[in-house]
Design an enzyme around this catalytic site. Structure first.
Site, PDB file in Angstrom:
ATOM      1  CG  HIS A  63      43.748  -4.014   0.035  1.00  0.00           C
ATOM      2  ND1 HIS A  63      42.782  -4.921  -0.251  1.00  0.00           N
ATOM      3  CD2 HIS A  63      43.188  -3.783   1.083  1.00  0.00           C
ATOM      4  CE1 HIS A  63      42.174  -5.492   0.683  1.00  0.00           C
ATOM      5  NE2 HIS A  63      42.419  -4.578   1.770  1.00  0.00           N
ATOM      6  CG  LEU A  64      50.216  -5.230  -3.163  1.00  0.00           C
ATOM      7  CD1 LEU A  64      51.378  -6.170  -3.321  1.00  0.00           C
ATOM      8  CD2 LEU A  64      51.014  -3.868  -3.239  1.00  0.00           C
ATOM      9  NE  ARG A  65      42.672  -1.258  -4.470  1.00  0.00           N
ATOM     10  CZ  ARG A  65      41.899  -2.008  -3.535  1.00  0.00           C
ATOM     11  NH1 ARG A  65      41.516  -3.121  -3.241  1.00  0.00           N
ATOM     12  NH2 ARG A  65      41.355  -1.126  -2.572  1.00  0.00           N
ATOM     13  CG  ASN A  95      40.366  -7.020  -1.784  1.00  0.00           C
ATOM     14  OD1 ASN A  95      41.548  -7.326  -1.996  1.00  0.00           O
ATOM     15  ND2 ASN A  95      39.651  -6.164  -1.607  1.00  0.00           N
ATOM     16  CG  ASP A 306      42.563  -2.393   5.139  1.00  0.00           C
ATOM     17  OD1 ASP A 306      42.593  -2.754   4.259  1.00  0.00           O
ATOM     18  OD2 ASP A 306      41.369  -1.916   5.804  1.00  0.00           O
TER      19      ASP A 306
HETATM   20  O1  DOR Z   1      38.184  -0.185   3.374  1.00  0.00           O
HETATM   21  C1  DOR Z   1      38.673  -1.105   2.959  1.00  0.00           C
HETATM   22  N1  DOR Z   1      38.917  -1.197   1.748  1.00  0.00           N
HETATM   23  N2  DOR Z   1      38.392  -2.336   3.630  1.00  0.00           N
HETATM   24  C2  DOR Z   1      38.225  -3.546   3.131  1.00  0.00           C
HETATM   25  O2  DOR Z   1      38.171  -4.457   4.008  1.00  0.00           O
HETATM   26  C3  DOR Z   1      38.691  -3.757   1.571  1.00  0.00           C
HETATM   27  C4  DOR Z   1      39.512  -2.385   1.304  1.00  0.00           C
HETATM   28  C5  DOR Z   1      39.733  -2.548  -0.357  1.00  0.00           C
HETATM   29  O3  DOR Z   1      40.036  -3.246  -1.029  1.00  0.00           O
HETATM   30  O4  DOR Z   1      39.492  -1.370  -0.546  1.00  0.00           O
END
Ligand code: DOR
Length: 432
Positions: A63-65, A95, A306
């Site tokens: 997740h690079l945000r 996301n 993750d």
């Molecule tokens: O713990 C999590 N954080 N699980 C996910 O599936 C999404 C992720 C997030 O984007 O923070």
């Protein structure tokens, strides 16, 4: 930048095996791999005495945000954390805000990624806005190079829609649908694993079945459609057993596990500290054992971080209000070595397969994952398998600090990371 680099004195390990060799890099490629190579004039020499030289790691789940969550991480800071962790390629999760479900956002992520010290590969949503109602333009996004489609953070709960996505994706070469397995009705209102600890703490739980029912359904849909399903961050013994049986039948399914699911259990939620809140949640000792067995016997194809950065003010909220997620890029190698290789559950070569060449193949990244041979792109990691260090959240390169491993002593540290022939980490220091 055309640079000549000699990686001298290390043990080279790739899918072809292990040997003592020096590795000469020129113009972004591997030029020579031999027992002894003399450094050409002007070459940068990177010492690898006592170290392992291997293909750079590939993270299927980062997740690079960016865009939209730059207070937690940016593509630049996340990629720097990745390089320090030995990664040369990261698959950016979609996301973001806006989510990666249009050509414009894919292009934005790729453009920013070109400046980063890791190759940044965009994944994209299966459904528009990750809302689970309408398919995203999978064909158009595939045309921009996207291979991994996922609504990660949420599950594609509608089986009919997942079936259609799989049927559609079958026509897109190399496309994989990566499922976040969490039945929303079963998981609703839960903040940790449902079990003895959730009862004791009075925190609403999510049962293991919230994960395994989706795994079972999507295995059935893989069989029905012939599409490729990848299971993200598997955390339960039952899910892993389902994947093991599906693979035995020859179905096109793959799976990953995150380091926190083979190192931490739900008992750590005992202090109500949201640093231990993650989705899927930390599970029981027997689930941790099953994840380790799945990694050891090939049921699980990749270790994926993750990496989920969150700003301190978010993670300091009460347990039931804080967002789930923990950092992963800078600790994955050391956790793998300390918890899996050290105790003899995996040999080093198998561990590197799970961190590098297996995820590279799964993501269709032909330039990554080795082998270390003349003519191949020079994406390499050099690490000290015996170096002991302590995790200090204040010294991580990520913009966020939400690691659950603060103060943990781990074995194994990245010394150098090389991206397209350029040393982006030297002596554990980021160069850009
Ligand atoms: O713990 C999590 N954080 N699980 C996910 O599936 C999404 C992720 C997030 O984007 O923070």
């Amino acid at each position: 930048m055309n640079q000549t680099v000699l990686v001298a004195g290390g043990t080279v390990i790739d899918a072809r095996g292990s040997r003592r060799a020096d590795v000469l890099l020129q113009d972004g490629l591997i030029a020579q791999v031999d027992a002894k190579v003399t450094a050409p004039a002007g070459a940068t020499v990177l010492e690898a005495d006592g170290a392992v030289v291997c293909p750079g790691f590939v993270d299927l789940h980062t997740h690079l945000r960016e865009p939209g969550g730059e207070d937690a991480e940016t593509i630049e800071t996340g990629a720097r954390a990745g390089a320090l962790g030995g990664y040369t390629a990261l698959v950016a999760m979609p996301n973001t805000n806006p989510p990666i479900d249009t050509a414009a956002v894919v292009e934005q992520v790729l453009r920013l990624g070109r400046l980063a010290p890791c190759h940044v590969v965009a994944s994209a949503c299966i459904t528009k806005g990750r809302a689970g109602e309408e398919l995203a333009p999978l064909g158009e996004l595939h045309g921009l190079g996207v291979r991994i489609f996922t609504d990660d953070g949420t599950c594609v709960a509608d089986g009919g829609l997942m079936r259609r996505a799989l049927e559609y994706a079958r026509a897109l070469p190399g496309a994989v649908l990566a499922q976040h397995c969490e039945d929303p009705q079963l998981a609703r209102g839960g903040h940790m694993n449902e079990g003895a600890w959730s009862s004791w703490l009075g925190i609403p739980g999510m049962p293991a079945e919230a994960e395994s029912v989706v795994v079972a359904r999507d295995i059935a849909l893989a069989g029905l459609t012939g599409g490729r399903v990848h299971f993200l961050h598997l955390s339960t013994a039952a899910s892993i057993e389902l994947v093991r049986a599906a693979k035995a039948k020859g179905l096109a399914v793959t799976a990953e596990a995150a380091p926190h699911h083979f190192t931490l259990t739900d008992s750590l939620c005992c202090g109500y500290d949201p640093l231990f809140k993650v989705n899927p949640p930390l599970r029981t000792e027997s689930d941790v054992k099953a994840v380790k067995e799945g990694l050891a016997d090939g049921t699980i194809d990749a270790i994926a971080t993750d990496h989920a950065p969150h700003p301190a003010q978010e993670k300091e909220r009460p347990f039931d209000e804080a967002p789930p997620g923990m950092l992963g890029l800078e600790t994955a190698l050391a956790l793998t070595l300390t918890e899996l290789v050290g105790p003899g559950l995996l040999d080093l070569e198998k561990a590197l397969a799970l961190l590098s060449w297996q995820p590279a193949r799964l993501a269709g990244l032909a330039d990554h994952g080795g082998p270390i041979a003349p003519g191949r792109p020079a994406h390499l990691t050099v690490f000290d398998p015996e170096a002991l260090w302590e995790v200090d959240p204040t010294r991580l390169a990520s913009r966020s600090r939400n690691t659950p491993y603060a103060g943990r002593k781990l074995t194994g540290r990245v010394r150098h990371t090389i991206l397209a022939g350029e040393p982006v980490v030297i002596d554990s220091q980021a160069q850009r």
